[in-house]
Motif scaffolding. Sequence first.
Motif, mmCIF file in Angstrom:
data_model
loop_
_atom_site.group_PDB
_atom_site.id
_atom_site.type_symbol
_atom_site.label_atom_id
_atom_site.label_comp_id
_atom_site.label_asym_id
_atom_site.label_seq_id
_atom_site.Cartn_x
_atom_site.Cartn_y
_atom_site.Cartn_z
ATOM 1 N N ASN A 130 -35.881 59.593 -5.900
ATOM 2 C CA ASN A 130 -36.396 60.771 -6.587
ATOM 3 C C ASN A 130 -37.915 60.892 -6.512
ATOM 4 O O ASN A 130 -38.539 61.486 -7.393
ATOM 5 C CB ASN A 130 -35.954 60.768 -8.055
ATOM 6 N N TRP A 138 -36.577 66.058 -12.024
ATOM 7 C CA TRP A 138 -36.283 66.051 -10.595
ATOM 8 C C TRP A 138 -34.877 66.588 -10.333
ATOM 9 O O TRP A 138 -34.657 67.402 -9.429
ATOM 10 C CB TRP A 138 -36.438 64.635 -10.041
ATOM 11 N N LEU A 139 -33.908 66.162 -11.152
ATOM 12 C CA LEU A 139 -32.540 66.654 -10.990
ATOM 13 C C LEU A 139 -32.422 68.128 -11.362
ATOM 14 O O LEU A 139 -31.685 68.887 -10.714
ATOM 15 C CB LEU A 139 -31.582 65.827 -11.850
ATOM 16 N N ASN A 141 -34.690 70.488 -11.073
ATOM 17 C CA ASN A 141 -35.213 71.286 -9.957
ATOM 18 C C ASN A 141 -34.304 71.213 -8.734
ATOM 19 O O ASN A 141 -34.067 72.218 -8.056
ATOM 20 C CB ASN A 141 -36.621 70.807 -9.589
ATOM 21 N N LYS A 142 -33.799 70.012 -8.456
ATOM 22 C CA LYS A 142 -32.938 69.844 -7.287
ATOM 23 C C LYS A 142 -31.661 70.678 -7.425
ATOM 24 O O LYS A 142 -31.187 71.271 -6.442
ATOM 25 C CB LYS A 142 -32.595 68.374 -7.090
ATOM 26 N N ALA A 145 -32.497 74.242 -6.538
ATOM 27 C CA ALA A 145 -32.756 74.372 -5.100
ATOM 28 C C ALA A 145 -31.456 74.305 -4.313
ATOM 29 O O ALA A 145 -31.247 75.068 -3.354
ATOM 30 C CB ALA A 145 -33.717 73.279 -4.645
ATOM 31 N N GLU A 146 -30.555 73.390 -4.695
ATOM 32 C CA GLU A 146 -29.266 73.282 -4.009
ATOM 33 C C GLU A 146 -28.400 74.513 -4.256
ATOM 34 O O GLU A 146 -27.665 74.955 -3.369
ATOM 35 C CB GLU A 146 -28.523 72.020 -4.488
ATOM 36 N N THR A 205 -25.135 67.341 -6.450
ATOM 37 C CA THR A 205 -26.550 67.159 -6.749
ATOM 38 C C THR A 205 -26.803 65.920 -7.588
ATOM 39 O O THR A 205 -27.746 65.166 -7.345
ATOM 40 C CB THR A 205 -27.103 68.398 -7.491
ATOM 41 N N TYR A 352 -39.637 75.378 -7.884
ATOM 42 C CA TYR A 352 -38.966 74.075 -7.793
ATOM 43 C C TYR A 352 -39.922 72.892 -7.933
ATOM 44 O O TYR A 352 -39.613 71.791 -7.481
ATOM 45 C CB TYR A 352 -38.142 73.979 -6.500
ATOM 46 N N ARG A 357 -42.023 66.533 -4.222
ATOM 47 C CA ARG A 357 -41.640 67.242 -3.018
ATOM 48 C C ARG A 357 -42.046 66.432 -1.789
ATOM 49 O O ARG A 357 -42.842 65.495 -1.872
ATOM 50 C CB ARG A 357 -42.317 68.619 -2.975
#
Length: 380
Positions: A130, A138-139, A141-142, A145-146, A205, A352, A357
Amino acid sequence: MSFLFSSEAVSAGHPDKVCDQISDTLLDLFLAADPNAHTAVETLATTRQVIISGETLSSCPPSAEKIEESVRALIAKIGYHQSGFAPQNVQITNLTHCQSADIAQGIKDFGAGDQGIMFGYAKNEQGYDNEYMPLGIWLANKLLAELRLAALPGLEPDAKSQITLEYNDKRQAVAVRSVVLSTQHHESLSPENLREMVKPVIRQTIPPILLSERTEYLINPAGRFVIGGPNGDCGLTGRKIVADTYGGYAPHGGGAFSGKDPSKVDRSAAYMMRYLAKNIVAAGLADECLLQISYAIGKKDPLSLFIDCRGTAKVDEKALLKKIPELVDLTPRGIINRLQLRRPIYTPTAAYGHFGRQPQANGEFSWERTDLCKELASCF
């Protein structure tokens, strides 16, 4: 003692993020034409309206037509093609004006563009890839994004997520207790069908080890979410600063990032603090690192520098703090040069998260590099 901690994030289509992206798109326009341009661009978006304001200073400013063209292209890229907000029907009002001569005078010798305090943070959440970020943000945002990458039929651009993690008495994440996901959708898509569509994205995710029968999934818990984006809620630049950074795991200095050129230390110095904190943790000198720095407008050198490794330091914290300014120039000019910030690299940061990143070959997310690790480690 175990505890729960939650972090939230918003998608690129959230009205505030639309505004952040517009502000950073205009910053990139200015920097592409003049690397020494100065901007402090603020955006408001509402039903069929985008209002741009703020200060700029450039030897080669983009034309009003180019600015309008770029804003409409961005709205289309985000995915808005709705009666209340679409590239073809939005009215764009440009109220930007020349930067104050007093501010320009203060930064002409590379002094700080404003006073303020800035923080950087990194954490080694062992077992998770991460990017030395707090796992919850982090999760969150991920997941968004996913969800966008999945391009599920019927989903619209506006969305929010929230992850609640359970931590043990060693401050290690052991479970996801709840996942909240609200996403705008086409009126033809029922809430029930939407929930079934997005569940696989959630499961792919979040690491399976964190999911259990105790995990609660709240997908569009309010039900119907058809009216969204700037048509449903007025957006403004700079209202998602906690989601932009560490999701509440670390303090935030208060200054927003988007629309501001790197002479504004509330952006550039926050990037440098993240760079240093990440390299300290990646070098194995601590499992967690919080840094704070402060500046006065017009002055080159920082007024203070603070470190707190929260009991995880493997070396003497005072010695580590002393070493930082010996390795890195913390003046605004030094930060800009080290991270190569006078390039049009900012639009991708505006959705995000600015941190956690992957650094790119064109200079995007240069503050996420870990190229200082060896030098730091060799000092101890």
